[in-house]
Design a protein around this motif. Structure first.
Motif, mmCIF file in Angstrom:
data_model
loop_
_atom_site.group_PDB
_atom_site.id
_atom_site.type_symbol
_atom_site.label_atom_id
_atom_site.label_comp_id
_atom_site.label_asym_id
_atom_site.label_seq_id
_atom_site.Cartn_x
_atom_site.Cartn_y
_atom_site.Cartn_z
ATOM 1 N N ALA A 160 29.414 66.929 26.271
ATOM 2 C CA ALA A 160 30.285 66.326 25.636
ATOM 3 C C ALA A 160 29.460 65.456 24.310
ATOM 4 O O ALA A 160 28.694 64.847 24.684
ATOM 5 N N LEU A 161 30.074 65.783 23.350
ATOM 6 C CA LEU A 161 29.517 64.986 22.014
ATOM 7 C C LEU A 161 30.561 63.845 21.474
ATOM 8 O O LEU A 161 31.527 64.505 20.965
ATOM 9 N N VAL A 162 30.501 62.691 21.609
ATOM 10 C CA VAL A 162 31.248 61.730 21.136
ATOM 11 C C VAL A 162 30.613 60.801 19.927
ATOM 12 O O VAL A 162 29.541 60.276 20.232
ATOM 13 N N THR A 163 31.432 60.907 18.813
ATOM 14 C CA THR A 163 30.865 60.203 17.751
ATOM 15 C C THR A 163 31.874 59.178 17.488
ATOM 16 O O THR A 163 32.912 59.227 17.448
ATOM 17 N N VAL A 164 31.121 57.796 17.193
ATOM 18 C CA VAL A 164 32.062 56.561 16.932
ATOM 19 C C VAL A 164 31.514 55.907 15.428
ATOM 20 O O VAL A 164 30.408 55.883 15.111
ATOM 21 N N ARG A 165 32.481 55.602 14.990
ATOM 22 C CA ARG A 165 32.313 54.716 13.690
ATOM 23 C C ARG A 165 32.213 53.166 14.096
ATOM 24 O O ARG A 165 33.178 52.753 14.681
ATOM 25 N N PHE A 166 31.138 52.551 13.562
ATOM 26 C CA PHE A 166 31.076 51.197 13.687
ATOM 27 C C PHE A 166 31.205 50.439 12.450
ATOM 28 O O PHE A 166 30.498 50.870 11.677
ATOM 29 N N VAL A 167 32.097 49.714 12.276
ATOM 30 C CA VAL A 167 31.873 48.702 11.058
ATOM 31 C C VAL A 167 31.927 47.179 11.408
ATOM 32 O O VAL A 167 32.644 46.707 12.185
ATOM 33 N N THR A 168 30.594 46.854 11.016
ATOM 34 C CA THR A 168 30.211 45.597 11.536
ATOM 35 C C THR A 168 29.964 44.522 10.169
ATOM 36 O O THR A 168 29.877 45.064 9.158
ATOM 37 N N GLU A 169 29.854 43.191 10.297
ATOM 38 C CA GLU A 169 29.286 42.223 9.401
ATOM 39 C C GLU A 169 27.989 41.740 10.149
ATOM 40 O O GLU A 169 27.838 41.576 11.285
ATOM 41 N N GLN A 170 26.879 42.055 9.256
ATOM 42 C CA GLN A 170 25.789 41.478 9.637
ATOM 43 C C GLN A 170 25.109 40.745 8.559
ATOM 44 O O GLN A 170 25.225 40.946 7.147
ATOM 45 N N VAL A 171 24.102 39.890 8.825
ATOM 46 C CA VAL A 171 22.993 39.188 7.940
ATOM 47 C C VAL A 171 21.514 39.846 8.166
ATOM 48 O O VAL A 171 21.265 39.747 9.496
ATOM 49 N N ASN A 172 21.367 40.420 7.290
ATOM 50 C CA ASN A 172 19.835 41.214 7.723
ATOM 51 C C ASN A 172 18.748 40.624 6.590
ATOM 52 O O ASN A 172 18.813 40.562 5.260
ATOM 53 N N VAL A 173 17.627 40.378 7.204
ATOM 54 C CA VAL A 173 16.480 39.910 6.737
ATOM 55 C C VAL A 173 15.293 40.456 7.090
ATOM 56 O O VAL A 173 14.962 40.541 8.465
ATOM 57 N N THR A 174 14.179 40.806 6.158
ATOM 58 C CA THR A 174 12.985 41.137 6.668
ATOM 59 C C THR A 174 11.792 40.079 6.007
ATOM 60 O O THR A 174 11.736 39.628 4.953
ATOM 61 N N ARG A 175 10.873 39.665 7.089
ATOM 62 C CA ARG A 175 10.050 38.707 6.654
ATOM 63 C C ARG A 175 8.489 39.372 6.742
ATOM 64 O O ARG A 175 8.256 40.023 7.875
ATOM 65 N N ASP A 176 7.663 38.869 5.870
ATOM 66 C CA ASP A 176 6.234 39.213 6.214
ATOM 67 C C ASP A 176 5.415 38.436 7.137
ATOM 68 O O ASP A 176 6.275 37.605 7.725
ATOM 69 N N ALA A 177 4.275 38.749 7.207
ATOM 70 C CA ALA A 177 3.339 38.058 8.177
ATOM 71 C C ALA A 177 3.303 36.596 7.805
ATOM 72 O O ALA A 177 3.245 35.631 8.780
ATOM 73 N N ALA A 178 3.506 36.122 6.539
ATOM 74 C CA ALA A 178 3.499 34.672 6.164
ATOM 75 C C ALA A 178 4.845 34.078 6.183
ATOM 76 O O ALA A 178 5.024 32.793 5.737
ATOM 77 N N ASP A 179 5.757 34.792 6.746
ATOM 78 C CA ASP A 179 7.158 34.353 6.804
ATOM 79 C C ASP A 179 7.899 34.344 5.840
ATOM 80 O O ASP A 179 8.804 33.689 5.755
ATOM 81 N N ALA A 180 7.519 34.902 4.783
ATOM 82 C CA ALA A 180 8.257 35.016 3.304
ATOM 83 C C ALA A 180 9.134 36.274 3.482
ATOM 84 O O ALA A 180 8.897 37.361 4.002
ATOM 85 N N ILE A 181 10.159 36.188 2.797
ATOM 86 C CA ILE A 181 11.305 37.071 2.800
ATOM 87 C C ILE A 181 11.020 38.170 1.839
ATOM 88 O O ILE A 181 10.667 37.853 0.609
ATOM 89 N N VAL A 182 10.954 39.497 2.309
ATOM 90 C CA VAL A 182 10.541 40.263 1.231
ATOM 91 C C VAL A 182 11.953 41.572 1.062
ATOM 92 O O VAL A 182 11.533 42.348 0.330
ATOM 93 N N GLU A 183 12.819 41.161 2.024
ATOM 94 C CA GLU A 183 14.004 41.895 1.885
ATOM 95 C C GLU A 183 15.084 41.162 2.504
ATOM 96 O O GLU A 183 15.053 40.817 3.686
ATOM 97 N N GLY A 184 16.488 41.413 1.805
ATOM 98 C CA GLY A 184 17.771 40.648 2.455
ATOM 99 C C GLY A 184 17.759 39.206 1.965
ATOM 100 O O GLY A 184 17.061 38.704 1.251
ATOM 101 N N ASP A 185 18.909 38.698 2.437
ATOM 102 C CA ASP A 185 19.289 37.377 2.283
ATOM 103 C C ASP A 185 19.915 36.753 3.352
ATOM 104 O O ASP A 185 21.002 37.225 3.645
#
Length: 220
Positions: A160-185
């Motif tokens: 059985a293959l069941v496909t589900v659509r998820f619509v979510t609200e997210q806050v996304n951030v990527t930080r480098d080794a120095a904790d500086a934001i390289v992507e996202g807000d």
């Protein structure tokens, strides 16, 4: 015997209540990942070619159309597994989505392993490895679920293959080794849509489902 199988399709509740929720108690509800850096998840094609769902990551897909309608697929699934509960499945899928998203962001391979098909797990691990080599960290705040709904249901042989659509609200951030934001807000909430496919052998006594593919809908 039917009583014993009455809730066999409540696939994720046992995982969440027992093993997974316990292990993720420290990360659920925290910022732990960035959806922009999700791994290239595909369905397992090398081991089980009869179950291939060619769903590349976060791009328009060319997946083969399912036979019949969604209602027809649900009806067929209930015929081969009368204990299947659509409402219970969606509740479990919602819990699994949060667990997998947070575990991937944290790099928690032990939690991911029992939930993912082998090909999917390899792709997750590859992205986690790359992130670790760069010294980057991911933060995801899963703010809310806007909707969780069936996208498609299909039977392919015993699977059985069941496909589900998820619509979510997210806050996304990527930080480098120095904790500086390289992507996202960190102050911006994104509306994110994910389409995930889960698989289970309906003839197996194992009630658990595994994630075999992810994609996003084609953007206008």
């Amino acid at each position: 015997m039917n009583d014993g199988l009455q809730y066999i399709d409540i696939i994720f509740i046992a995982m969440v209540a027992a093993f997974l929720v316990l292990r993720l108690r420290g990360v659920l509800g925290r910022r732990t990942g960035d959806e922009q850096d999700r791994p290239p998840i595909i369905s397992p094609s090398s081991e089980r070619t009869d179950n291939v769902i060619d769903l590349p990551p976060r791009v328009p897909t060319g997946a083969a159309p399912l036979e019949g309608t969604l209602a027809g697929g649900l009806t067929r699934l209930r015929q081969v597994d009368p204990s299947f509960s659509p409402d219970a499945f969606l509740d479990g899928a919602r819990s699994a989505f949060q667990i997998i998203l947070m575990a991937f962001a944290k790099g928690d391979r032990d939690t991911l392993q029992p939930l993912l098909a082998p090909d999917v797990m390899r792709n997750f691990s590859a992205v986690i490895d790359t992130r670790e080599r760069k010294g980057e960290t991911m933060e995801t705040d899963l703010v809310a679920f806007r909707s969780v709904a069936f996208e498609a249901v299909e039977l392919r042989g015993r699977d059985a293959l069941v496909t589900v659509r998820f619509v979510t609200e997210q806050v996304n951030v990527t930080r480098d080794a120095a904790d500086a934001i390289v992507e996202g807000d960190p102050n911006h909430v994104d509306d994110v849509t994910d389409i995930w496919t889960f698989r289970r052998d309906v003839t197996s006594p194992d009630p658990n489902w595994e994630l075999v593919a992810t994609r996003v809908p084609e953007e206008d």
